[in-house]
Design a protein around this motif. Structure first.
Motif, PDB file in Angstrom:
ATOM      1  N   ALA A  36      16.649  21.039 -28.576  1.00  0.00           N
ATOM      2  CA  ALA A  36      17.282  21.986 -27.648  1.00  0.00           C
ATOM      3  C   ALA A  36      18.622  21.479 -27.134  1.00  0.00           C
ATOM      4  CB  ALA A  36      16.334  22.261 -26.478  1.00  0.00           C
ATOM      5  N   SER A  37      18.739  20.166 -26.915  1.00  0.00           N
ATOM      6  CA  SER A  37      19.979  19.633 -26.345  1.00  0.00           C
ATOM      7  C   SER A  37      21.162  19.845 -27.286  1.00  0.00           C
ATOM      8  CB  SER A  37      19.822  18.150 -26.017  1.00  0.00           C
ATOM      9  OG  SER A  37      19.414  17.418 -27.162  1.00  0.00           O
ATOM     10  N   TYR A  38      20.927  19.766 -28.600  1.00  0.00           N
ATOM     11  CA  TYR A  38      22.040  19.991 -29.522  1.00  0.00           C
ATOM     12  C   TYR A  38      22.404  21.475 -29.589  1.00  0.00           C
ATOM     13  CZ  TYR A  38      25.178  19.986 -33.419  1.00  0.00           C
ATOM     14  OH  TYR A  38      26.285  20.171 -34.193  1.00  0.00           O
ATOM     15  N   PHE A  39      21.394  22.345 -29.611  1.00  0.00           N
ATOM     16  CA  PHE A  39      21.680  23.777 -29.589  1.00  0.00           C
ATOM     17  C   PHE A  39      22.483  24.132 -28.345  1.00  0.00           C
ATOM     18  CE2 PHE A  39      20.565  28.033 -28.067  1.00  0.00           C
ATOM     19  CZ  PHE A  39      20.954  28.804 -29.158  1.00  0.00           C
ATOM     20  N   GLN A  49      34.630  29.770 -27.766  1.00  0.00           N
ATOM     21  CA  GLN A  49      35.498  30.373 -28.783  1.00  0.00           C
ATOM     22  C   GLN A  49      35.397  31.902 -28.788  1.00  0.00           C
ATOM     23  OE1 GLN A  49      37.602  28.410 -30.731  1.00  0.00           O
ATOM     24  NE2 GLN A  49      36.870  26.841 -29.300  1.00  0.00           N
ATOM     25  N   GLN A  50      34.607  32.428 -27.856  1.00  0.00           N
ATOM     26  CA  GLN A  50      34.387  33.874 -27.740  1.00  0.00           C
ATOM     27  C   GLN A  50      33.874  34.455 -29.067  1.00  0.00           C
ATOM     28  OE1 GLN A  50      38.127  35.455 -26.257  1.00  0.00           O
ATOM     29  NE2 GLN A  50      37.621  34.857 -24.151  1.00  0.00           N
ATOM     30  N   LYS A  51      32.880  33.757 -29.620  1.00  0.00           N
ATOM     31  CA  LYS A  51      32.287  34.189 -30.884  1.00  0.00           C
ATOM     32  C   LYS A  51      30.789  34.378 -30.710  1.00  0.00           C
ATOM     33  CE  LYS A  51      35.642  31.649 -33.753  1.00  0.00           C
ATOM     34  NZ  LYS A  51      35.789  30.586 -34.787  1.00  0.00           N
ATOM     35  N   ARG A  52      30.150  34.863 -31.773  1.00  0.00           N
ATOM     36  CA  ARG A  52      28.700  34.931 -31.859  1.00  0.00           C
ATOM     37  C   ARG A  52      28.273  34.211 -33.130  1.00  0.00           C
ATOM     38  NH1 ARG A  52      25.991  38.769 -28.764  1.00  0.00           N
ATOM     39  NH2 ARG A  52      24.373  38.931 -30.343  1.00  0.00           N
ATOM     40  N   LEU A  59      16.222  33.328 -37.333  1.00  0.00           N
ATOM     41  CA  LEU A  59      15.248  32.554 -36.560  1.00  0.00           C
ATOM     42  C   LEU A  59      15.895  31.269 -36.061  1.00  0.00           C
ATOM     43  CD1 LEU A  59      12.315  32.070 -35.566  1.00  0.00           C
ATOM     44  CD2 LEU A  59      11.859  30.976 -37.771  1.00  0.00           C
ATOM     45  N   VAL A  60      15.736  30.998 -34.764  1.00  0.00           N
ATOM     46  CA  VAL A  60      16.154  29.740 -34.156  1.00  0.00           C
ATOM     47  C   VAL A  60      14.902  29.041 -33.642  1.00  0.00           C
ATOM     48  CG1 VAL A  60      17.440  28.651 -32.274  1.00  0.00           C
ATOM     49  CG2 VAL A  60      18.451  30.569 -33.534  1.00  0.00           C
ATOM     50  N   ASP A  73      18.951  32.004 -22.406  1.00  0.00           N
ATOM     51  CA  ASP A  73      20.018  32.959 -22.080  1.00  0.00           C
ATOM     52  C   ASP A  73      21.138  32.894 -23.112  1.00  0.00           C
ATOM     53  OD1 ASP A  73      18.593  33.674 -19.851  1.00  0.00           O
ATOM     54  OD2 ASP A  73      19.755  32.420 -18.468  1.00  0.00           O
ATOM     55  N   ALA A  74      21.502  31.670 -23.528  1.00  0.00           N
ATOM     56  CA  ALA A  74      22.550  31.504 -24.545  1.00  0.00           C
ATOM     57  C   ALA A  74      22.117  32.114 -25.867  1.00  0.00           C
ATOM     58  CB  ALA A  74      22.879  30.025 -24.717  1.00  0.00           C
ATOM     59  N   PHE A  75      20.851  31.956 -26.208  1.00  0.00           N
ATOM     60  CA  PHE A  75      20.344  32.552 -27.447  1.00  0.00           C
ATOM     61  C   PHE A  75      20.543  34.064 -27.439  1.00  0.00           C
ATOM     62  CE2 PHE A  75      16.852  34.970 -29.292  1.00  0.00           C
ATOM     63  CZ  PHE A  75      16.931  34.599 -30.629  1.00  0.00           C
ATOM     64  N   PHE A  76      20.170  34.730 -26.360  1.00  0.00           N
ATOM     65  CA  PHE A  76      20.285  36.192 -26.317  1.00  0.00           C
ATOM     66  C   PHE A  76      21.736  36.656 -26.271  1.00  0.00           C
ATOM     67  CE2 PHE A  76      15.798  35.995 -24.790  1.00  0.00           C
ATOM     68  CZ  PHE A  76      15.251  36.842 -25.743  1.00  0.00           C
ATOM     69  N   ARG A  77      22.626  35.841 -25.719  1.00  0.00           N
ATOM     70  CA  ARG A  77      24.035  36.210 -25.687  1.00  0.00           C
ATOM     71  C   ARG A  77      24.719  36.039 -27.038  1.00  0.00           C
ATOM     72  NH1 ARG A  77      24.163  33.056 -20.931  1.00  0.00           N
ATOM     73  NH2 ARG A  77      25.289  31.435 -22.070  1.00  0.00           N
ATOM     74  N   LEU A  78      24.330  35.011 -27.799  1.00  0.00           N
ATOM     75  CA  LEU A  78      25.115  34.601 -28.960  1.00  0.00           C
ATOM     76  C   LEU A  78      24.500  34.917 -30.317  1.00  0.00           C
ATOM     77  CD1 LEU A  78      26.181  31.079 -27.625  1.00  0.00           C
ATOM     78  CD2 LEU A  78      27.496  33.211 -27.551  1.00  0.00           C
ATOM     79  N   CYS A  79      23.196  35.130 -30.366  1.00  0.00           N
ATOM     80  CA  CYS A  79      22.536  35.335 -31.662  1.00  0.00           C
ATOM     81  C   CYS A  79      22.447  36.824 -32.001  1.00  0.00           C
ATOM     82  CB  CYS A  79      21.141  34.718 -31.646  1.00  0.00           C
ATOM     83  SG  CYS A  79      21.171  32.910 -31.600  1.00  0.00           S
ATOM     84  N   PRO A  80      22.337  37.149 -33.291  1.00  0.00           N
ATOM     85  CA  PRO A  80      22.188  38.555 -33.706  1.00  0.00           C
ATOM     86  C   PRO A  80      20.992  39.203 -33.005  1.00  0.00           C
ATOM     87  CG  PRO A  80      22.585  37.154 -35.605  1.00  0.00           C
ATOM     88  CD  PRO A  80      22.362  36.227 -34.453  1.00  0.00           C
ATOM     89  N   LYS A  81      21.057  40.508 -32.803  1.00  0.00           N
ATOM     90  CA  LYS A  81      20.013  41.207 -32.054  1.00  0.00           C
ATOM     91  C   LYS A  81      18.645  41.137 -32.722  1.00  0.00           C
ATOM     92  CE  LYS A  81      22.962  44.487 -29.584  1.00  0.00           C
ATOM     93  NZ  LYS A  81      23.249  45.914 -29.279  1.00  0.00           N
ATOM     94  N   ASP A  82      18.628  41.057 -34.063  1.00  0.00           N
ATOM     95  CA  ASP A  82      17.340  41.001 -34.744  1.00  0.00           C
ATOM     96  C   ASP A  82      16.869  39.566 -34.979  1.00  0.00           C
ATOM     97  OD1 ASP A  82      19.295  40.362 -36.527  1.00  0.00           O
ATOM     98  OD2 ASP A  82      18.527  41.587 -38.177  1.00  0.00           O
TER      99      ASP A  82
END
Length: 221
Positions: A36-39, A49-52, A59-60, A73-82
């Motif tokens: 988790a710390s690296y993610f 970088q204002q990216k996704r 899968l993460v 929270d970061a996962f839901f902001r940055l990862c694809p919706k599916d």
């Protein structure tokens, strides 16, 4: 690999975040597995970088150490919706013993994410130092009972393992991890009961570190 998949191991200590982001895209990585710390560090870079993360990611998996609400929270902001997030707890001796359903993660409010409910085939209990169950809701050591875990260490005796007297097929393992079941039946991890901790997924014995430091000429105590 038997079904045409590919494994892409990567040494994170020799590459920066920009290289990793490009590498994920170029190789169409679908499953990202790290501590988790690296993610957490990588997600901070992506967000700066204002990216996704690339759309191929589905899968993460975060394991090896505690997961924070900020990671979710970061996962839901940055990862694809599916894309889906998988968090769990386990050990070399037992494999995965508990996991947290994805639906539960969506409503997560605790600062440290609970480790979840026991998986099939695993009986997880909270006990005291004498292997006796504690009262419901009380903290204690995590005890795992199952037919599917290691019977012990190779050529080494350990007081952490024993066979169930009523069913010799069942192995009991006292993990030295502290835990507590909430009213919702979800297990919370509360740290270690011994002088060890996890750093980047590796179990570190602080006593061994101390003994090495004491051999240095500049260290008195």
């Amino acid at each position: 690999m038997l079904h045409g998949a590919a494994l892409f191991p990567r040494r994170i200590g020799v590459a920066d975040d920009e290289q990793l982001a490009r590498w994920l895209t170029e190789n169409d990585i679908t499953i990202f597995h790290s501590v988790a710390s690296y993610f957490r560090v990588f997600a901070d870079y992506v967000e700066a970088q204002q990216k996704r993360l690339h759309s191929s990611l589905r899968l993460v998996i975060l394991g090896g150490e505690r997961v924070l609400k900020s990671d979710v929270d970061a996962f839901f902001r940055l990862c694809p919706k599916d894309c889906r997030l998988f968090t769990a707890i386990g050990s070399t001796e037992t494999g995965t013993i508990c996991y947290l359903p994805f639906e539960y993660l969506r409503s997560q409010t605790e600062p440290i994410v609970p480790v979840g409910s026991p998986v099939d085939g695993m009986d997880v209990q909270i006990v005291d130092d004498q292997w006796r169950p504690v009262r419901p809701g009380q903290p204690g050591q995590i005890l795992v009972r199952s037919e599917f875990i290691s019977p012990g260490y190779w050529k080494a005796e350990s007081s952490s393992f024993r066979r169930d007297k009523s069913n010799p097929e069942v192995i009991e393992f006292l993990s030295q991890d502290l835990g507590q079941f909430g009213d919702d039946g979800i297990l919370r991890h509360r740290g270690r009961s011994d002088n060890r901790l996890k750093i980047n997924g590796y179990l570190v014995n602080l006593g061994e570190v101390e003994s090495v430091l004491l051999t240095h000429a500049a260290v008195d105590d």
